[in-house]
Motif scaffolding. Structure first.
Motif, PDB file in Angstrom:
ATOM      1  N   UNK A  43       0.824  -1.197   0.000  1.00 12.98           N
ATOM      2  CA  UNK A  43       0.000   0.000   0.000  1.00 12.98           C
ATOM      3  C   UNK A  43       0.862   1.253   0.000  1.00 12.98           C
ATOM      4  N   UNK A  44       0.345   2.297  -0.661  1.00 10.27           N
ATOM      5  CA  UNK A  44       1.097   3.558  -0.726  1.00 10.27           C
ATOM      6  C   UNK A  44       0.139   4.722  -0.551  1.00 10.27           C
ATOM      7  N   UNK A  45       0.550   5.676   0.258  1.00  9.12           N
ATOM      8  CA  UNK A  45      -0.220   6.901   0.452  1.00  9.12           C
ATOM      9  C   UNK A  45       0.678   8.096   0.181  1.00  9.12           C
ATOM     10  N   UNK A  46       0.189   9.018  -0.629  1.00 11.51           N
ATOM     11  CA  UNK A  46       0.947  10.234  -0.928  1.00 11.51           C
ATOM     12  C   UNK A  46       0.421  11.426  -0.150  1.00 11.51           C
ATOM     13  N   UNK A  47      -0.594  11.194   0.725  1.00  5.72           N
ATOM     14  CA  UNK A  47      -1.208  12.313   1.441  1.00  5.72           C
ATOM     15  C   UNK A  47      -1.292  12.052   2.943  1.00  5.72           C
ATOM     16  N   UNK A  48      -0.195  11.551   3.510  1.00  2.00           N
ATOM     17  CA  UNK A  48      -0.102  11.322   4.956  1.00  2.00           C
ATOM     18  C   UNK A  48      -1.159  10.345   5.461  1.00  2.00           C
ATOM     19  N   UNK A  49      -1.479   9.333   4.638  1.00  2.00           N
ATOM     20  CA  UNK A  49      -2.353   8.257   5.083  1.00  2.00           C
ATOM     21  C   UNK A  49      -3.829   8.471   4.872  1.00  2.00           C
ATOM     22  N   UNK A  50      -4.230   9.567   4.268  1.00  2.08           N
ATOM     23  CA  UNK A  50      -5.663   9.817   4.070  1.00  2.08           C
ATOM     24  C   UNK A  50      -6.249   8.934   2.976  1.00  2.08           C
ATOM     25  N   UNK A  51      -5.488   8.658   1.945  1.00  8.01           N
ATOM     26  CA  UNK A  51      -5.942   7.760   0.873  1.00  8.01           C
ATOM     27  C   UNK A  51      -4.797   6.844   0.491  1.00  8.01           C
ATOM     28  N   UNK A  52      -5.166   5.644  -0.018  1.00  8.77           N
ATOM     29  CA  UNK A  52      -4.161   4.617  -0.282  1.00  8.77           C
ATOM     30  C   UNK A  52      -4.384   3.974  -1.645  1.00  8.77           C
ATOM     31  N   UNK A  53      -3.289   3.647  -2.307  1.00  5.33           N
ATOM     32  CA  UNK A  53      -3.325   2.865  -3.547  1.00  5.33           C
ATOM     33  C   UNK A  53      -2.623   1.544  -3.289  1.00  5.33           C
ATOM     34  N   UNK A  54      -3.202   0.472  -3.796  1.00  7.42           N
ATOM     35  CA  UNK A  54      -2.650  -0.861  -3.585  1.00  7.42           C
ATOM     36  C   UNK A  54      -1.912  -1.311  -4.831  1.00  7.42           C
ATOM     37  N   UNK A  55      -0.612  -1.575  -4.705  1.00  6.84           N
ATOM     38  CA  UNK A  55       0.173  -2.046  -5.843  1.00  6.84           C
ATOM     39  C   UNK A  55      -0.056  -3.517  -6.126  1.00  6.84           C
ATOM     40  N   UNK A  56      -0.694  -4.227  -5.189  1.00  5.21           N
ATOM     41  CA  UNK A  56      -1.046  -5.626  -5.421  1.00  5.21           C
ATOM     42  C   UNK A  56      -2.381  -5.674  -6.145  1.00  5.21           C
ATOM     43  N   UNK A  57      -2.397  -6.337  -7.294  1.00  7.86           N
ATOM     44  CA  UNK A  57      -3.588  -6.367  -8.132  1.00  7.86           C
ATOM     45  C   UNK A  57      -4.408  -7.606  -7.845  1.00  7.86           C
ATOM     46  N   UNK A  58      -5.678  -7.401  -7.497  1.00  7.21           N
ATOM     47  CA  UNK A  58      -6.600  -8.502  -7.248  1.00  7.21           C
ATOM     48  C   UNK A  58      -8.007  -7.948  -7.226  1.00  7.21           C
ATOM     49  N   UNK A  59      -9.010  -8.777  -7.502  1.00 10.70           N
ATOM     50  CA  UNK A  59     -10.383  -8.291  -7.397  1.00 10.70           C
ATOM     51  C   UNK A  59     -10.645  -7.705  -6.016  1.00 10.70           C
ATOM     52  N   UNK A  60     -11.256  -6.549  -5.998  1.00  8.50           N
ATOM     53  CA  UNK A  60     -11.535  -5.893  -4.734  1.00  8.50           C
ATOM     54  C   UNK A  60     -10.386  -5.057  -4.218  1.00  8.50           C
ATOM     55  N   UNK A  61      -9.183  -5.296  -4.769  1.00  3.96           N
ATOM     56  CA  UNK A  61      -8.009  -4.499  -4.426  1.00  3.96           C
ATOM     57  C   UNK A  61      -7.763  -4.430  -2.933  1.00  3.96           C
ATOM     58  N   UNK A  62      -8.110  -5.520  -2.226  1.00  2.44           N
ATOM     59  CA  UNK A  62      -7.828  -5.459  -0.802  1.00  2.44           C
ATOM     60  C   UNK A  62      -8.381  -6.595   0.000  1.00  2.44           C
ATOM     61  N   UNK A  63      -9.672  -6.613   0.212  1.00  2.91           N
ATOM     62  CA  UNK A  63     -10.265  -7.567   1.148  1.00  2.91           C
ATOM     63  C   UNK A  63     -10.059  -8.997   0.671  1.00  2.91           C
ATOM     64  N   UNK A  64      -9.190  -9.734   1.356  1.00  2.00           N
ATOM     65  CA  UNK A  64      -8.894 -11.108   0.968  1.00  2.00           C
ATOM     66  C   UNK A  64      -9.877 -12.071   1.634  1.00  2.00           C
ATOM     67  N   UNK A  65     -10.377 -13.014   0.865  1.00  2.00           N
ATOM     68  CA  UNK A  65     -11.335 -13.987   1.375  1.00  2.00           C
ATOM     69  C   UNK A  65     -10.836 -15.396   1.066  1.00  2.00           C
ATOM     70  N   UNK A  66     -11.379 -16.360   1.766  1.00  2.00           N
ATOM     71  CA  UNK A  66     -11.012 -17.751   1.515  1.00  2.00           C
ATOM     72  C   UNK A  66     -11.765 -18.276   0.307  1.00  2.00           C
TER      73      UNK A  66
END
Length: 740
Positions: free
Chosen positions: A320-343
């Motif tokens: 994850x990367x934030x350019x605004x002191x943590x207010x918003x984030x971009x995920x360099x890991x590509x996956x559906x949903x761009x975040x929430x991992x499920x089984x």
């Protein structure tokens, strides 16, 4: 993961020539991450050389590099040659780093993490953290309570005195070569003689400090210790410490690591009960949650670059990367949903190559053979999908549980573009753990829902209505899997610890009889029947094989297995529950060879496919394994005149190849005057039962395929078929085994 996953309606390719290896030794595999990308292993540490070049390392030898400040990352992991868990890195100079981790504990890379060389040291367990003390002095701490020191920039190492009673040391901080601190599980210690002796840190307590944390000094006066649910603070250079509240808002958090801006202003990431980033601007009196994701166990590392950007890594492989002191984030890991991992619990492909993977509150879809995955255009209204069975390009079923743990089945008739839920019973009981579609008039579902709830349900109208039947299993024995050879002959399997159960029906589930299980010690988790005689069961005591309909069983593989899938009667795969490996057989299950997997999760759901397999598991992980013929390594990739799996020839200069279930003929290089080839399907007796569908994507290129239907329009029964392409007196033949 209890769903029985396999390819049932697709035709299975068998090579006619004698080149098939007798054991799995004849084929190696290329394993690639299909989801998430570039990888999904837990990341443990992140460091930057400058504002552009950075590295992150993690489990199973994972190493990634960025050259644009964390916007994008490249996977440099060399899994085939290095598989040790890496817990922390120290950058020495550009491209050179030292990592600590799994025993033997210390490793050096001089090529930016592409390869690692062990450094001899006295450690006996995993090392968790490495730190620089001065220009030539390094220190490392680890699980055995060890404190190691190097005075020659990491070339050689010696063991310092272990803090009394210490184990699982997690972090360290040195204010000088002689004065330092270590923190860990029930340990907060200080040394004033370079680690020769250790004493408790004044003002702190080691009781109930189970989760190790972080210790940092901002300057000669201000320091913080983050351990468990509390924070210790010093403002006099460590002479005295006092405790700050361990709560952010109204709830305690498991603090992992801090980025300290000044004495009042810092960021804290959490690990243990969800990933989150918090910020305080008044030295911990008040906090603001800037980022949260509960489906991830936690954030594990964070750095702040010179331009103010924050870069963090997580336990599910996100970057994850934030350019605004943590207010918003971009995920360099590509996956559906761009975040929430499920089984992911179930996976299947339709005959047209469209794949579906389902699990906890999500359904993924692949249109490129499993190489990449996206959210499906529509999802079944099922909380957890345990089973998927795509019968053909249009019709398929998905089953699992809905809110409250009750059963539900969803049905698609348009290839997954839409799903309609159908209650399997009223009131619904249990949840669907397995599905088997023989055809639209014979669909079977297995349900389990607690003591005494083990039912097989049957639908004769394509999944619209369901009738409850017994499974034969005794009360209290959990039903895990079903398999049907046709509309009448099938099996139900399960049991409990130390009490396996297997039952057979020959009348479509109306009645069941017990199948002997001599030698099988544990409950059956999955099974696959090739025909009425040959079957395989997977359990905690391995894979067992029968060739006489279950009268006797032989343990073919000793491993904890819960998923098994076969391409045909010869090639199959089984998972290993506790080790990240997949087992493969090429001789009908007589012998098995391991395939080491790059992921840390051994609990994988498997789907065997022509040319390899798909494996899926926790944290939305999907891996694709493709077989590699050792003799073909380095060979040209263009089609050869005689393709593997095809016997015969259509003439000089004519090239032929198998592409999935398609025979492609390329006559563009032939000097002969060409007539249009024709294709038909023969059964085992040599009778013509259908014509091959023909298309012409190029001027002198033809493709022939079979949709597994007879000339009458009915679906062909299980058996051996021959795909025959003819041009005058010349012919090409491919042998097929169709399993339903």
């Amino acid at each position: 993961m209890n769903a029985l996953i396999r390819s049932h309606s697709a035709m299975i390719l068998v090579v006619l020539s004698a080149t098939v290896a007798s054991t799995a030794l004849g084929a190696s595999h290329s394993i690639s991450w299909a989801n998430p990308k570039p990888q999904g292993n837990p990341l443990q540490s992140i460091q930057f050389e400058d504002d552009a070049v950075g590295y992150t390392v993690g489990m199973r030898g994972t190493c990634l590099v960025t050259t644009d400040g964390g916007v994008t990352w490249t996977d440099r992991t060399d899994f085939e040659s290095f598989r040790k868990h890496l817990m922390d890195i120290l950058l020495m100079q550009p491209g050179e780093m030292i990592a600590v981790g799994e025993n033997p504990g210390i490793f050096r890379s001089i090529d930016g993490g592409a390869s690692w060389t062990p450094i001899q040291n006295p450690s006996t367990a995993t090392l968790n953290e490495i730190a620089r003390i001065d220009a030539t002095t390094l220190s490392a701490v680890g699980d055995a309570g060890e404190v190691l020191r190097s005075t020659d920039d990491g070339a050689t190492w010696e063991l310092r005195a272990q803090p009394r009673g210490a184990f699982d040391l997690h972090d360290q901080c040195w204010t000088s070569p002689s004065h330092g601190y270590v923190v860990g599980e029930f340990v907060l210690r200080e040394t004033s003689d370079g680690g020769a002796s250790w004493a408790p840190i004044p003002g702190t307590t080691e009781n109930n400090l189970f989760f190790p944390g972080d210790i940092q000094f901002l300057d000669s006066l201000n320091g913080w210790i983050l351990v468990d649910l509390t924070t210790y603070r010093t403002t006099d250079g460590g002479t005295s410490w006092f405790e700050r509240h361990g709560q952010i808002g109204s709830s305690p958090i498991y603090q992992e690591e801090a980025v300290i801006l000044d004495a009042s202003n810092r960021f804290v990431i959490t690990d243990g009960e969800g990933a989150a980033l918090w910020r305080t601007t008044d030295d911990g009196l008040h906090w603001t949650e800037l980022y949260a994701r509960q489906a991830t166990r936690g954030l594990t590392g964070i750095v702040r670059l010179g331009d103010g950007a924050l870069v963090a890594v997580s336990s599910d492989g996100d970057m994850l990367r934030s350019a605004d002191e943590g207010l918003s984030w971009a995920n360099a890991t590509s996956a559906p949903g761009d975040g929430e991992r499920q089984s992911i619990e179930a996976i299947d492909f339709a005959p047209n190559g469209i794949g579906f993977a389902g699990g906890n509150r999500e359904l993924l879809r692949s249109s490129d053979g499993g190489a990449s995955w996206q959210f499906a255009p529509a999802e079944p209204e099922i909380s957890i999908i345990f089973a998927i069975d795509m019968f053909d390009e249009s019709f398929g079923l998905a089953g699992g549980s809905i809110s409250g743990g009750l059963s539900e089945i969803a049905r698609t008739t348009d290839g997954g573009s839409s799903w309609n839920n159908h209650t399997i019973d009223s009131p619904p009981v249990g949840f669907v753990v397995d599905l088997k579609v023989v055809d639209a008039s014979a669909c079977y579902a297995a349900l389990h829902g607690g003591t005494g709830v083990n039912f097989v349900y049957k639908s004769t109208d394509g999944g619209l209505g369901w009738n409850r039947m017994s499974s034969g299993l005794p009360s209290g024995a959990r039903l895990h899997a079903i398999d049907f050879l046709d509309a009448q002959v099938g099996f139900a399997a399960g049991g409990d610890f130390g009490a396996p159960a297997l039952y057979r029906t020959t009348d479509g589930g109306q009645s069941w009889s017990a199948v002997p299980l001599a030698g099988v010690q544990e409950a059956i988790r999955d099974m696959r029947w090739i025909d009425a005689s040959t079957g395989f069961i997977a359990s905690f005591d391995g894979v067992h094989r029968t060739t006489n309909g279950g009268q006797t069983w032989i343990q073919a593989l000793s491993a904890y297995t819960t998923s098994i899938s076969f391409v045909d009667g010869a090639v199959g795969y089984a998972n290993d529950l506790f080790d990240p490996r997949v087992w493969r057989t090429e001789d009908g299950g007589a012998t098995w060879e391991p395939i080491e997997m790059p992921c840390v999760n051994g609990s994988l759901t498997l789907l065997a496919r022509e040319g390899g397999f798909i494996a899926a598991g926790a944290a939305s992980v999907i891996l694709r394994g493709e077989t590699i013929d050792p003799a073909a390594v380095g060979a040209p990739r263009e089609p050869e005149p005689l393709a593997s799996g095809l016997r015969g020839s259509l003439g000089p200069g004519v090239r032929a190849r198998l592409i999935g279930s398609v025979i492609e003929i390329d006559a563009s290089r032939s000097a002969e005057t060409w007539m249009v080839p024709t294709g038909r399907v023969l059964d085992i007796a040599g009778r013509s039962v259908a014509d091959l569908s023909r298309s012409q994507p190029g001027r002198s290129v033809w493709r022939f395929s079979w949709d597994s239907r007879l000339a009458t329009g009915e679906r062909a029964p299980s058996g051996v078929y021959f795909l025959l392409v003819e041009r005058g007196a010349r012919r090409l033949v491919a042998k097929r085994l169709l399993l339903r």
